[in-house]
Scaffold this motif. Structure first.
Motif: not given
Length: 386
Positions: A259-264
């Motif tokens: 999730a943090p990677f996709r947000d980034f």
């Protein structure tokens, strides 16, 4: 005559049904004869869901059903009925092996180092303040040996036509900045970038349940304690205050790095995010590649590689682990999803040859930090969470 023909017809149908059952039970080598069930770290979900992976496993007689879990939470799952558990590193796998009565030693088919993804503005500010070194696309090394250094701290190749897309995060200076609670506003070059505000920190996952978050603490504590791996409770206590700062400044944390990677990539969230190199490599090699924008990949100069380790809970689970380790087709598919196969650097090098602007194939200048025992790393994570 009609009655006799009907009897023969019924007998023929019954025989065909019986043969079909035999085929589905394993008589036909072209169908999957063994269904195995496993719990995996979410970073491997796309690999197992890939239709080509499903097809390659079926060709070897396997249908694999998976459920995802944080690597450090797997030991709290009721694993009865599972054929394998596949956490993201050796420490939780060793713990699972002891508690779940594994069928033999764990297997490590592939691995991936931890990296920090950054937006260009953030990476350049870090470089200008001595917290990172950047290289430009097309240069020969992580410090931009093929180009000249720009006034903003980044390296520019060929007279300034290419911006930095890869670099090195200097863990010592970064941890010193974290210790001092430095903010983006205190760093030169940050003014004018509204997105750079507040305390400088790296977004990581929950270290109590997630593999990448726990390994982040392992690397950070090793650097903070002068290059010593924590071997007892006193060592954990020495770095506990800094570990708390690294974690608690983030607020609520995710249990998966996905999730943090996709947000980034979507352009939201924190400008510095800890992820697996495999996530970046998979994105770059995807046939449906999305734009990566101003992505810069920072390799920490001291990091921990995530050895994805399969714990066989049944004989079928062990067979699957051996296949993932040795089958050429499955190894190639693992590489396509960004993983580095154990003992076969050439496969990863060939697959990422077109993406060296972002991927450091040789992990130049990257030091591997030892990982504390599972018991000590759990203690470190709990204290960091507070």
């Amino acid at each position: 005559m009609g009655i006799i023909l009907a009897v023969f017809l019924i007998a023929g149908v019954a025989a065909a049904v019986a043969l079909g059952r035999d085929s589905r039970a394993g008589g036909d080598s072209g169908t999957a004869a063994k269904t195995v069930r496993g719990v995996i770290g979410s970073e491997k979900a796309e690999f197992f869901a890939d239709p080509d992976t499903v097809k390659a496993l079926a060709a070897k007689g396997f249908t694999v059903r998976t459920e995802t879990s944080g690597s450090w939470a797997m030991d709290r799952l009721p694993l009865k009925g599972y054929d394998f558990a596949f956490p993201g590193s050796k420490a939780p796998a060793d713990e699972l092996s002891r508690s779940a009565e594994a069928r033999g030693a764990p297997l490590r088919p592939f691995y991936s180092p931890l990296v920090v993804v950054a937006h260009r503005n953030a990476a350049e500010v870090l470089a200008a303040n001595g917290l990172a070194r950047l290289r430009a696309a097309g240069t020969d090394g992580p410090q931009g040996t093929g180009g000249s250094e720009g006034t903003d701290g980044s390296d520019r190749a060929g007279g300034g036509s290419k911006w930095a897309t890869q670099g090195t995060l200097l863990m010592g200076p970064y941890l010193a900045a974290a210790e001092d609670d430095r903010t983006w506003q205190q760093l030169k070059g940050a003014s004018g970038h509204a997105e750079l505000s507040g305390t400088v920190f790296i977004t990581s996952t929950d270290p109590v349940t997630s593999n990448s978050g726990a390994l982040y603490l392992a690397a950070a504590s090793y650097v903070a304690d002068g290059g010593r791996v924590a071997t007892d409770a006193r060592a954990v206590e020495r770095t506990a205050p800094l570990m708390r700062k690294l974690v608690q400044v983030q607020g609520a944390q995710q249990t998966s790095s996905d999730a943090p990677f996709r947000d980034f990539i979507s352009g939201v969230g924190n400008p510095l995010v800890l992820v697996y190199e495999s996530q970046v490599a998979s994105l770059l090699m995807s046939s449906q590649r999305q734009e990566v924008g101003d992505l810069v990949v920072l390799y920490p100069d001291t990091t921990v590689s995530s050895d994805h380790t399969l714990v066989p809970l049944t004989d079928h689970g062990r067979e699957l682990g051996e296949l993932l380790s040795t089958d050429p087709v499955l190894r190639k598919l693992a590489v396509r999803h960004g993983f580095r196969p154990q003992g076969a650097a050439a496969e990863f090098t060939a697959a990422t040859a077109g993406h060296t602007a972002y991927i450091d194939q040789r992990l130049t200048g990257v030091r591997q930090a030892p990982v504390p025992t599972a018991e000590l790393l759990r203690s470190m994570a709990r204290q960091a969470r507070g």
